[in-house]
Each structure stands twice: as structure tokens, then as C-alpha cells.
Design an enzyme around this catalytic site. Structure first.
Site, PDB file in Angstrom:
ATOM      1  N   ASP A   1      42.091  43.361  35.368  1.00  0.00           N
ATOM      2  CA  ASP A   1      43.391  43.899  35.007  1.00  0.00           C
ATOM      3  C   ASP A   1      43.549  45.196  35.806  1.00  0.00           C
ATOM      4  O   ASP A   1      42.578  45.762  36.313  1.00  0.00           O
ATOM      5  CB  ASP A   1      43.502  44.153  33.509  1.00  0.00           C
ATOM      6  CG  ASP A   1      44.939  44.090  33.018  1.00  0.00           C
ATOM      7  OD1 ASP A   1      45.855  44.304  33.827  1.00  0.00           O
ATOM      8  OD2 ASP A   1      45.149  43.845  31.815  1.00  0.00           O
ATOM      9  N   CYS A   2      44.772  45.668  35.916  1.00  0.00           N
ATOM     10  CA  CYS A   2      45.040  46.694  36.918  1.00  0.00           C
ATOM     11  C   CYS A   2      44.510  48.060  36.495  1.00  0.00           C
ATOM     12  O   CYS A   2      44.945  48.626  35.488  1.00  0.00           O
ATOM     13  CB  CYS A   2      46.525  46.698  37.248  1.00  0.00           C
ATOM     14  SG  CYS A   2      46.995  45.085  37.944  1.00  0.00           S
TER      15      CYS A   2
END
Length: 768
Positions: A291-292
Site C-alpha cells: 500500500d502506498c
């Protein structure tokens, strides 16, 4: 003279700076420097082709391409590529997607949010929706406006009603979510592990046990989800098993949170032992993205390592192939120079990425690929518009009705009141694109022939009553009142959980005043998470209540058709509507499911108190009666299933198929969703109250007509997990129940499972 570590770092920075704003293009295998490289040889397998080009990368080039905004390698003929595109319920605004401001590619079909799609309980519908999304996604890619992989879907079960991202999921039940994703991935990727090409690459997220944003100071960026092996196996991970093992998804996203003390993106237990070894997530075009900024969080917020180089090394070696962020490009040079990683570790990640691009046809002649021919003419076509409309219709749930709905033909003038009554972009929820059109509730009713007025009355969370007088005046002048309210992205969203689950602001106060007018009053509740509707359920002057989620571009049209009776509702709640007291009984950080002294139990399976509206609740405009077409067996011998303990995927073996005759005993043609639940004495205590084991949606059952629901039940559906997470088929007494008993008399059958209990899976154990 530069020290070697600075030389590597500067080389990575130089590679990365070549990408500023992404413009998608394809490599050209017909000219140098790619011509003649085995990556262009269509006779070879994807991994071999990918390795042929990755072998030529320098270490700085390898490192610079481990992030989502990959610069490519221009000297080798490899263009830049943005791995981060979104398409949750239609091609969506995101770093990798660009909508035009005029002309072609200004919009994409906007379907309902997954929470409403889940309420349809229609697997074929889900596959059809995903097929349209992937067609439009490919069209955008061919125009250079999107990638060919998409960070979707979100398949974390919606366990806690406060979660801000529950709207992105199909609901709270892991079996249901598993069936949803099995069909969705087929529509997105073009089948189960299709050859020669993926249509697009999908990405199942967020792995694992992620369902908290920011609740009372607990942030997803640093939260440690403490989960038992039993709950991991039985509740949190079945959707991911379905996505990976059964639907053969090509990408997985590891989540922000830790699981049992280890950040997900640094967990070899999750990314290797379960994902790759147990479920068979191989290197043939398959990769893991963080995930970022989740890789950065390993050091910065989880404090799992003492340095950034160790954090990125842990993530890479655990199996995180792409860092959605910049931690890899900034800190892998140091990790490499400190011998925390090797060139081989980098190559493994890049081969996984590029073998995926190979399987997407990235290097192959476009004229050989049907997907490369898609264009603007394939976006938002009439059949896609009809499907978005159908999806909204199928998902809307009738929670309460005293016969007021559908409106009588004498109802001409309708007052639309409330903060959702004139909603447009509000109806899309999050991870949305630009819709070709958006039909609001009041516009839908106007288009359907009603004479309408719109009065705001109150806002979502505002406490002012200054708008009440105008609302009351409009309502007094109308034949009927529709209050459209609930919650929206100002209340529930990524990064924001709810503290309570009551109707916010002054909405209930206004509804209460409207109910005193003696006019037909319909409340339409919007939003993904449920709100406590006890006041609406118990107020006899609130004649009907509908839940409409986030219904997408044709939401207003679908709602008007239900109000008028042109269409009949048959959606079912895919989650529990709890009383507001629930939030004071258990915290969001408590990951346990079973009832205890500090937990009333989670989801319909375990919740010990009375729900306001239970999972699976949904009324109709007609009546149905149910019967077994063939009386099921009263006893099953476990030994008759001939279970080979060494065989794989025993959970997919069929236990039995139950045929239910569904007769429409009323006067309105209607769909009907058959939900089959199982309860019993088998397995470790406490037993769940009931569990969904099969479902089927029947379409357009005519008044007086009959249809058959065929409900297949697998061994995995009747199995339960022991404390180590191993699935067993337990002997005991069981009861099958069709439907929830609200509006339709439930159909039941009891049987015994006889013989020695048998284990059908061996759950990987963590050695950390």
C-alpha cells in the site's frame, strides 16, 4: 571521487528523475535495442522473457524500477510505467489514470460502490460489471490514459461498522466476499489465469487483517492487528484465498498495519508462507505491491527496524516486489551497499513485475491482441449504462414497508427532502472516476413522471434547524414525502472511521417532524456503513425505509423505479445494522470475533444481542413461499466423502446441492435471493449462531410462478477452524435454514454428520 554507495544512490536518482508526468507507451520489439532480445520471443514463457531483459539492468536501474512510478530503462527501449491505477467500481481518478477535459475519454461508466453490488447477491452480475470495467480500462490504456494493472478490489471483510472504507467492500461475510471476488477477478483479468493474455491485472487488497483507518488515536499506519490463527483462517483470509488460489489473481497489496507484531509488507509469513507457498501465488506474472508508503511505515511509524535500509531490505526479502512510494528508491542503494540485499533479490522482484507485463501483451504486436483494439467507442456503451442501472436496482434493499411502497398511482406530487435528495457525485462514493452522467434522486423521480420539489432541510452532520420550516412547508403541499439522507464521505472515508453509528446531525429530528404530517413518508438511507435505524423502524408513521448505499450514475433512476413500482426491490443487507450501543461495547482495535466479556460478538455470526436489521434482511413487493424440491438427507456419513488427507483444496469438494422451490405467492413479478445458512453443534465452542454457506439470485419470478434455487454447499463451507487455523469437518447435529425469516417463512432442515471428524486443511503456522 564518489564513494560507491553515493554512486549507486545518484544513479538511482538519475533514473527516477526521467519520469515526471507519466505518458503511457509500449515498447517496440521491431527495432533496436529490443529487437532480438528474448523478451520479444512469444514462443517462450513469461518468466524467461522477463529475465532476458532484466539481466541487462544495472543495479541502479533495478532499484529505480522497484517503485510504482517506474522510469523504465530508456537505453534498453523500456518506457516508463505507472503501476498505480484504480478501478474499484469503474475506471477511477488516480495517479495512473487521466480523464480528458473534453472530447474522447472524458468519462467512464460509474457503477455502484461494492457495498451495494454485494447487496445484490448476484455473482453473474459481478462478473459482468467487472468485464465492463476491464474493457473500459483497456480502452483508456490504449489511449495512453491508464495503466494495465489496477489496484482493485478491496476484499477485507467489513467486520466493524465504524470502518471508513467498508463502502469499498462487498460486506461482512467472508464466504460472500470470497464468491464476489472469485467472479470479479474473472471479469477483470479475462478469465481464470487466461492465456495468452491477461485483460488487465487486478490487485486484491489489503493483505491482511486491515479494517481500521484512524480511530481514537489508533492509526492504520502503526496499528498492530493481533489476530488468532483461527480467526485469520476462518474470517480474515478466505476472500484472499479465493482471490489467489482459485481466481488466480496476478497481484496482491500488503497492508499498512502489522499482523501479530510484524508489518504486513515485511512479513514472510504472510507473503511467502501463506501467499506463495500455501496458495500457490507463483512468479508467472504475479507480484506484490505495498500500500502506498507502507514500506516507509515499516521504519517511520511501526518502528520495526532501527534504520530505513533494514526496513526496505526486510520488505524486499519478504516478498514485496513494488513499493508504492519512494522508500525503495531512496534506501535500497544503502541496503545494497550494506549487503542487506543482493542483485538476485532485486532481479526476483523485477522479473515478477515484467513477467506480468509480458502476460499483458506489453511486448507483443498489437494487431495480434484483441484487447489492444479497444477504444473510446467501447466506453459507456448502451449495454454498460443498462448494467450500471441494473446493478443499482438489484442492490437497493427494502428495510421496512407497511404497503406504502410502491406509491399508488394517485401519488403525483412528491417532496424530496434531505442532504441526499439532490445528490450527484455524492452517489459515487470513493475511488470514483468521472461519470458520463449522474441522476440524482429528485431528478430520477422527475424523469419518471412525478411532479417533484427539492428542499434541503438539513445537512448530513449539521445541527441547525433553520431549514426545517421550508421542508415542512414543501412536505405539506405534497402527496408523499421522500427523505433522502444518511451518511457520506464527510462521515466515512479512507483515513476516517466513525466514533458512533447513529444518524448524524439533525436528520432524525427532521424525519420525526415530517412524520407528524400524516403523509406517506419514505426514508431512503444512503452511505456504506449502517446507522442505527431503530427510530425509523419503530415509528409507525415512517411508512417505508430503503437502503441505497452509493448507487452510482443511475442511482436516481433505479430509486424512482422502485418508488413507482416499475421495478421491485430484492436486495439483501450484506452487513449487520447494529444498535448504537454496539460502539461502546467493543473497540475497533479488538480483532476477535467471538463473544466474550469485552466483546458482544462481531457480525451476524457471533453478535449476541438483537440487530436492528440483520445481515440478509430484505423485503419485497410480493410474497414468496419456499419448499425443498427433494427432501435433503437426514444423515451424512463423514467416511462417505472419501476425504484423502493428502489431497489439495479439499474445501472445494461438494458436500451436497440443495434445490429449493421458490413460489411467488403475491401479485408482483420480482427477483428473489435465496440465502442458505448453516448452524450446528460441531467444532470448538462457542459455535457461530449461523453461517452463510450458499446463495443464489433468481430473476423475474412471475406472480403465481415458481423457480428453483440450486444451492451448492462445499466441504469448506460446512467446515470450521480449530485454534491453529486448520479446517475440519466436524461430526454433530446441524440445521439448514433458507432466508432470514423476515417477510418470508424460513425453510429449515436438520441433519446429522456422523463419524469421526476429519481435517481438510493444514494452515501454515507462524514461526516468528
Amino acid at each position: 571521487m564518489l564513494q560507491p554507495q553515493f554512486a549507486v544512490l545518484l544513479a538511482v536518482v538519475a533514473c527516477s528523475l526521467q519520469v515526471s508526468a507519466i505518458t503511457y507507451s509500449f515498447p517496440d520489439c521491431t527495432v533496436a535495442p529490443l529487437k532480438g532480445n528474448a523478451v520479444c520471443d512469444t514462443s517462450k514463457d513469461a518468466a524467461t522473457r522477463a529475465k532476458a531483459i532484466i539481466d541487462l539492468f544495472t543495479v541502479p536501474e533495478l532499484i529505480s524500477n522497484t517503485v510504482n512510478l517506474s522510469p523504465g530503462v530508456p537505453r534498453l527501449g523500456l518506457p516508463s510505467y505507472q503501476w498505480w491505477s484504480e478501478a474499484l467500481h469503474g475506471v477511477a481518478n488516480s495517479p495512473g489514470v487521466t480523464f480528458a477535459t473534453s472530447g474522447n475519454f472524458t468519462s467512464a461508466t460509474s457503477f455502484p460502490q461494492p457495498i451495494l453490488l454485494g447487496a445484490a447477491f448476484d455473482d453473474n452480475l459481478i462478473k459482468e460489471v467487472a468485464t465492463v470495467i476491464s474493457t473500459e480500462a483497456r480502452a483508456f490504456n490504449n489511449a495512453g490514459r491508464a495503466g494495465i494493472d489496477f489496484f482493485t478490489p478491496n476484499i477485507n471483510p467489513f467486520k466493524d461498522p465504524r470502518w471508513g472504507r467498508g463502502q469499498e467492500t462487498p460486506g461482512e461475510d467472508p464466504f460472500h466476499v470470497a464468491q464476489y471476488v472469485f467472479n470479479l477477478i474473472q471479469g477483470l483479468q479475462g478469465g481464470i489465469d487466461p492465456r495468452p493474455y491477461f485483460k488487465v491485472v487486478a490487485d486484491c487488497k489489503h493483505f491482511a487483517a486491515y479494517d481500521l483507518e484512524n480511530w481514537e488515536g489508533n492509526s492504520r499506519m502503526s496499528f498492530d492487528a493481533e489476530v488468532t490463527m483461527q480467526d485469520l483462517s476462518e474470517y480474515y483470509l478466505p476472500p484472499f484465498q479465493s482471490c489467489v488460489r482459485d481466481a488466480k489473481v496476478a497481484s496482491i497489496m500488503c497492508s499498512y498495519n502489522s499482523v501479530n507484531g510484524i508489518p504486513s509488507c515485511a512479513s514472510s509469513y504472510l507473503l511467502q508462507d501463506i501467499l506463495r507457498d500455501y496458495w500457490g501465488f507463483d512468479d508467472d506474472g504475479r507480484w506484490v505491491t505495498s500500500d502506498c508508503d507502507a514500506v516507509d511505515n515499516i521504519f517511520s511509524t511501526h518502528h520495526f527496524t532501527s534504520t530505513y535500509p533494514q526496513a526496505v531490505a526486510d520488505a524486499l526479502k519478504a516478498g514485496t516486489d513494488i513499493d508504492c512510494g519512494t522508500a525503495y528508491s531512496l534506501h535500497l542503494p544503502d541496503a545494497f551497499n550494506q549487503s542487506l540485499i543482493t542483485r538476485g533479490d532485486l532481479e526476483k522482484a523485477l522479473v515478477r513485475q515484467y513477467s506480468s507485463l509480458v502476460r499483458l501483451g506489453y511486448f507483443d504486436p498489437p494487431h495480434l491482441q484483441p484487447y489492444r483494439q479497444l477504444g473510446w467507442a467501447d466506453v459507456n456503451v448502451p449495454s454498460a449504462q443498462a448494467l450500471a442501472h441494473q446493478a443499482a436496482l438489484e442492490g437497493i434493499v427494502l428495510l421496512k414497508n407497511d404497503g406504502t411502497l410502491p406509491f399508488k398511482s394517485s401519488t403525483k406530487n412528491v417532496a424530496f427532502i434531505g442532504p441526499w435528495a439532490n445528490a450527484t457525485t455524492q452517489m459515487q462514493g470513493n475511488y470514483q472516476g468521472i461519470a458520463p452522467f449522474l441522476v440524482s434522486p429528485v431528478q430520477g423521480a422527475t424523469n419518471a413522471g412525478f411532479s417533484t420539489t427539492f428542499t434541503l432541510g438539513t445537512t448530513i452532520s449539521g445541527t441547525s434547524v433553520t431549514g426545517f420550516a421550508a421542508a415542512m412547508a414543501a412536505a405539506s403541499a405534497a402527496d408523499a414525502i421522500v427523505f433522502a439522507g444518511g451518511i457520506d464521505e464527510t462521515v466515512e472515508r479512507e483515513g476516517q472511521d466513525r466514533i458512533d453509528i447513529t444518524w448524524p446531525g439533525a436528520q432524525l429530528d427532521l424525519i420525526a417532524q415530517l412524520s407528524t404530517l400524516g403523509k406517506p413518508l419514505v426514508v431512503v438511507q444512503f452511505g456504506g456503513g449502517q446507522v442505527d435505524g431503530t427510530a425509523l423502524k419503530t415509528n409507525a408513521k415512517v411508512n417505508a425505509v430503503l437502503w441505497a448505499g452509493y448507487p452510482g450514475q443511475s442511482g436516481g433512476t433505479a430509486l424512482a423505479e422502485i418508488l413507482s413500482g416499475k421495478a421491485a426491490p430484492a436486495g439483501r443487507l450484506p452487513l449487520t445494522q447494529y444498535p448504537s450501543s454496539y460502539t461502546s461495547q467493543v473497540g475497533m482495535t479488538d480483532m476477535t470475533l467471538r463473544p466474550s466479556s469485552t466483546n458482544p460478538g462481531r457480525t451476524y455470526k457471533w453478535y449476541q444481542d438483537s440487530a436492528v436489521f440483520e445481515f440478509g434482511h430484505g423485503l419485497h413487493f410480493t410474497t414468496f413461499s419456499l419448499g425443498w424440491q427433494k427432501t435433503p438427507a437426514a444423515k451424512y456419513q463423514i467416511k462417505d466423502f472419501k476425504i484423502n488427507p493428502h489431497a489439495k483444496n479439499l474445501d472445494l469438494n461438494v458436500f451436497d446441492t440443495f434445490s429449493v422451490a421458490v413460489k411467488n405467492t403475491g401479485k408482483v413479478t420480482s427477483d428473489y435471493v435465496a440465502l442458505l445458512f448453516l448452524s450446528g453443534t460441531g467444532g470448538p465452542a462457542p459455535q457461530p449462531k449461523k453461517e452463510l454457506v450458499s446463495y443464489s439470485r433468481l430473476h423475474s419470478v412471475k406472480a403465481g410462478g415458481q423457480a428453483t434455487a440450486s444451492l451448492k454447499v462445499t466441504l469448506g463451507s460446512i467446515a470450521r477452524a480449530d485454534t491453529q487455523g486448520n479446517l475440519w469437518v466436524y461430526s454433530g447435529s446441524y440445521t439448514l435454514t433458507v432466508d432470514t425469516g423476515t417477510g418470508v417463512k424460513p425453510l429449515t432442515h436438520s441433519f446429522d454428520l456422523v463419524g469421526n471428524s476429519v481435517q481438510i486443511s493444514n494452515w501454515p503456522q507462524s514461526t516468528a
